[in-house]
Design an enzyme around this catalytic site. Structure first.
Site, short mmCIF file in Angstrom:
data_model
loop_
_atom_site.label_atom_id
_atom_site.label_comp_id
_atom_site.label_asym_id
_atom_site.label_seq_id
_atom_site.Cartn_x
_atom_site.Cartn_y
_atom_site.Cartn_z
CB ILE A 68 -0.97 -0.03 1.20
CG1 ILE A 68 -1.86 -1.28 1.10
CG2 ILE A 68 -1.84 1.24 1.24
CD1 ILE A 68 -2.63 -1.61 2.36
CB SER B 55 -6.93 -3.51 9.76
OG SER B 55 -7.58 -4.67 9.29
CB ALA B 56 -12.08 -4.06 8.17
CE1 TYR C 2 -1.96 -6.55 10.96
CE2 TYR C 2 -4.18 -7.37 10.51
CZ TYR C 2 -3.17 -6.45 10.29
OH TYR C 2 -3.37 -5.42 9.40
CE LYS D 219 -2.21 -2.86 11.47
NZ LYS D 219 -1.43 -1.79 10.91
CE1 TYR E 157 -5.38 2.33 5.10
CE2 TYR E 157 -3.91 0.45 4.95
CZ TYR E 157 -4.10 1.81 5.05
OH TYR E 157 -3.00 2.63 5.08
CG ASN F 228 -1.20 -15.56 4.62
OD1 ASN F 228 -1.11 -16.75 4.88
ND2 ASN F 228 -0.25 -14.68 4.88
CG ASN F 229 -4.51 -11.51 2.25
OD1 ASN F 229 -3.36 -11.14 2.46
ND2 ASN F 229 -5.42 -11.55 3.19
P1 NAD Z 1 3.29 -4.73 3.43
O1 NAD Z 1 3.85 -5.81 4.28
O2 NAD Z 1 3.34 -4.88 1.97
O3 NAD Z 1 3.98 -3.33 3.82
C1 NAD Z 1 4.45 -3.06 5.12
C2 NAD Z 1 5.88 -2.52 4.97
O4 NAD Z 1 6.36 -2.23 6.27
C3 NAD Z 1 6.83 -3.53 4.34
O5 NAD Z 1 7.54 -2.89 3.31
C4 NAD Z 1 7.75 -3.93 5.48
O6 NAD Z 1 9.06 -4.22 5.02
C5 NAD Z 1 7.70 -2.70 6.36
N1 NAD Z 1 7.96 -2.96 7.77
C6 NAD Z 1 7.36 -3.86 8.59
N2 NAD Z 1 7.90 -3.78 9.82
C7 NAD Z 1 8.85 -2.82 9.78
C8 NAD Z 1 9.74 -2.29 10.72
N3 NAD Z 1 9.82 -2.75 11.98
N4 NAD Z 1 10.57 -1.29 10.35
C9 NAD Z 1 10.53 -0.82 9.08
N5 NAD Z 1 9.70 -1.28 8.14
C10 NAD Z 1 8.88 -2.28 8.49
O7 NAD Z 1 1.80 -4.49 3.93
P2 NAD Z 1 0.65 -3.62 3.25
O8 NAD Z 1 -0.36 -4.55 2.68
O9 NAD Z 1 1.25 -2.57 2.40
O10 NAD Z 1 0.00 -2.98 4.54
C11 NAD Z 1 0.40 -1.71 5.01
C12 NAD Z 1 -0.29 -1.45 6.34
O11 NAD Z 1 -1.70 -1.55 6.15
C13 NAD Z 1 0.06 -2.44 7.44
O12 NAD Z 1 0.16 -1.71 8.65
C14 NAD Z 1 -1.12 -3.38 7.47
O13 NAD Z 1 -1.31 -3.92 8.76
C15 NAD Z 1 -2.25 -2.44 7.09
N6 NAD Z 1 -3.40 -3.13 6.47
C16 NAD Z 1 -3.19 -3.90 5.36
C17 NAD Z 1 -4.25 -4.58 4.79
C18 NAD Z 1 -4.04 -5.48 3.59
O14 NAD Z 1 -4.90 -6.33 3.33
N7 NAD Z 1 -2.99 -5.34 2.83
C19 NAD Z 1 -5.54 -4.45 5.33
C20 NAD Z 1 -5.72 -3.64 6.45
C21 NAD Z 1 -4.63 -2.97 7.01
N1 UDP Z 2 -10.37 -17.07 0.87
C1 UDP Z 2 -10.49 -18.27 0.20
N2 UDP Z 2 -9.35 -18.88 -0.24
C2 UDP Z 2 -8.11 -18.33 -0.06
C3 UDP Z 2 -8.01 -17.09 0.62
C4 UDP Z 2 -9.15 -16.50 1.08
O1 UDP Z 2 -11.59 -18.78 0.02
O2 UDP Z 2 -7.11 -18.94 -0.47
C5 UDP Z 2 -11.61 -16.39 1.32
C6 UDP Z 2 -11.67 -16.12 2.81
O3 UDP Z 2 -12.25 -17.22 3.48
C7 UDP Z 2 -12.55 -14.86 2.87
C8 UDP Z 2 -12.18 -14.13 1.58
O4 UDP Z 2 -11.62 -15.11 0.71
O5 UDP Z 2 -13.92 -15.21 2.80
C9 UDP Z 2 -11.16 -13.02 1.78
O6 UDP Z 2 -10.05 -13.55 2.46
P1 UDP Z 2 -8.72 -12.68 2.69
O7 UDP Z 2 -7.78 -13.53 3.50
O8 UDP Z 2 -8.25 -12.15 1.39
O9 UDP Z 2 -9.25 -11.43 3.55
P2 UDP Z 2 -9.82 -11.37 5.05
O10 UDP Z 2 -10.47 -12.67 5.37
O11 UDP Z 2 -8.63 -11.09 5.92
O12 UDP Z 2 -10.80 -10.26 5.03
#
Ligand code: NAD
Ligand code: UDP
Length: 350
Positions: free
Chosen positions: A12, A124-125, A148, A152, A176, A197-198
């Site tokens: 992000i 995060s949600a 996790y 948050k 988010y 994972n996602n």
């Molecule tokens: P990401 O892992 O791609 O980015 C996080 C970055 O932080 C990475 O580049 C990592 O190297 C860096 N980082 C982690 N720990 C660090 C530390 N101690 N010092 C310096 N750098 C460090 O994750 P993302 O998907 O870009 O998410 C960004 C933020 O948004 C995170 O805080 C995550 O929890 C939050 N978030 C992400 C999602 C999602 O689905 N991607 C959803 C909700 C919230």
């Molecule tokens: N999901 C799935 N197979 C996968 C990964 C996720 O069916 O390999 C499903 C999961 O059960 C959820 C949705 O996809 O219903 C979104 O999952 P994700 O992990 O991306 O987001 P989160 O559950 O953290 O919102």
């Protein structure tokens, strides 16, 4: 504004960099590459046609953070840096508390010492857990179901306490929903190391032939087609909200907590079909048992963000799938195949 992006080479963060740079802000990135590639910096330089101001810093290193804040006067910080894998957080809770919470305490301390008083925080949600009511509003009950999520929630509370202690400190908590997609160039995108994972990155890896089929976690949820429903949001819409939140803090001089989602629930199978349409590829899948800790349905009421920030999501599921596919098909192995160049090695060991 002079803005520091902590965790700015992540998924992000690098998209937010592009939006902030395009709006004329002077942006600095700090990251420890624990979950990102130095290659991102080259991609950002190519896309912006200018050099990226980067510092390799671990948020847990107080001295390095103090040094970073002494290099220039920042007007605001956007804090993305965190570990984010739910399953891993259950196996290694102490690492998650150490990285996410200790890192945030250090950052807040460095900000206080340097008198930087504007913070945009990646929440995060997940702080809503299994919601009682849909769509989810910001005043819904907060409850977390894994370490996790707990980090948050604690970070949100920590930041809230700092705001109460220093009435001049301003924060925007951005909750988010499910970020997906990529920059339209396909040059930056989501690159999960190992098995994703996602859902969206997993679908992408099936489409490109890295994995045989998608496991759909449960076909008996009380939803439209029995599969889990989430609020997917295009990462460029999300990125734009960070710029809007920074403007809000500067303009309104008030704190903010908002949901960032589209407000629309999309099932796993609907996303699969959307991706098949966008990519022209077949996505084989198998319905398997539910995943531990999953919930049926999560989607946002994003109206507060619209009211306060003037922000709303613009991209639909087709655009999310199209851009995710462009990124994956141009970079089948993510950044990895390009990680071994000399300049990357130099950056990684700098
Ligand atoms: P990401 O892992 O791609 O980015 C996080 C970055 O932080 C990475 O580049 C990592 O190297 C860096 N980082 C982690 N720990 C660090 C530390 N101690 N010092 C310096 N750098 C460090 O994750 P993302 O998907 O870009 O998410 C960004 C933020 O948004 C995170 O805080 C995550 O929890 C939050 N978030 C992400 C999602 C999602 O689905 N991607 C959803 C909700 C919230
Ligand atoms: N999901 C799935 N197979 C996968 C990964 C996720 O069916 O390999 C499903 C999961 O059960 C959820 C949705 O996809 O219903 C979104 O999952 P994700 O992990 O991306 O987001 P989160 O559950 O953290 O919102």
């Amino acid at each position: 504004m002079r803005i520091l992006l902590c965790g700015g080479t992540g998924y992000i963060g690098c998209h937010a960099y592009l939006v902030l740079a395009a709006r004329g802000h002077e942006v600095t990135i700090a990251d420890n590459f624990s979950n990102s590639s130095p290659q991102v910096l080259h991609r950002l330089e190519t896309l912006t046609e200018s050099s990226v101001n980067f510092h390799r810093v671990d948020m847990r290193d107080r001295l390095a953070l103090a040094k970073l804040f002494s290099t220039r006067r920042f007007d605001a910080v956007v804090h993305f840096a965190a570990l984010k894998a739910v399953g891993e957080s259950c196996e290694r809770p102490l690492d998650y508390f150490d990285n996410n919470i200790s890192g945030t305490i250090n950052l807040l301390q460095a900000m206080r010492e340097a008198e930087v008083r504007n913070l945009v925080f990646s929440s995060s949600a997940t702080v809503y857990g299994d919601p009682e009511r849909l769509p989810i509003r910001e005043d819904a009950r907060l409850q977390v179901t894994n370490p996790y999520g707990r980090t948050k929630l604690v970070m949100e509370e920590l930041i809230g306490d700092v705001c109460r202690a220093d009435p001049a400190f301003r924060s925007a908590n951005l909750r988010y929903f499910n970020p997906v997609g990529a920059h339209e160039s396909g040059m930056v995108g989501e690159d999960p190391g190992g098995i994703p994972n996602n859902l969206m990155p997993y679908i992408c890896q099936v489409a490109v032939g890295l994995r045989d089929k998608l496991s759909v976690f449960g076909g008996d949820w009380p939803t439209v087609d029995g599969t889990g429903v989430r609020d997917y949001i295009h990462v460029m819409d999300l990125a734009r909200a960070h710029a809007d939140a920074l403007d809000y803090l500067a303009r309104e001089d008030r704190n903010l907590t908002v949901n960032l989602g589209t407000g629309k629930g999309v099932s796993v199978l609907e996303l699969v079909r959307g991706f098949e349409k966008a990519s022209g590829r077949n996505i084989p899948y198998e319905i398997v048992d539910r995943r531990n800790g999953d919930v049926a349905e999560v989607y946002a009421d994003p109206s507060l963000a619209q009211r306060l920030l003037g922000w709303r999501a613009e991209f639909d599921v087709d655009a999310m799938c199209r851009d995710a596919w462009r990124w994956q098909s141009l970079n089948p192995q993510g950044y990895a195949s390009l990680f071994s160049t000399e300049s990357d090695r130099a950056l990684a060991t700098a």
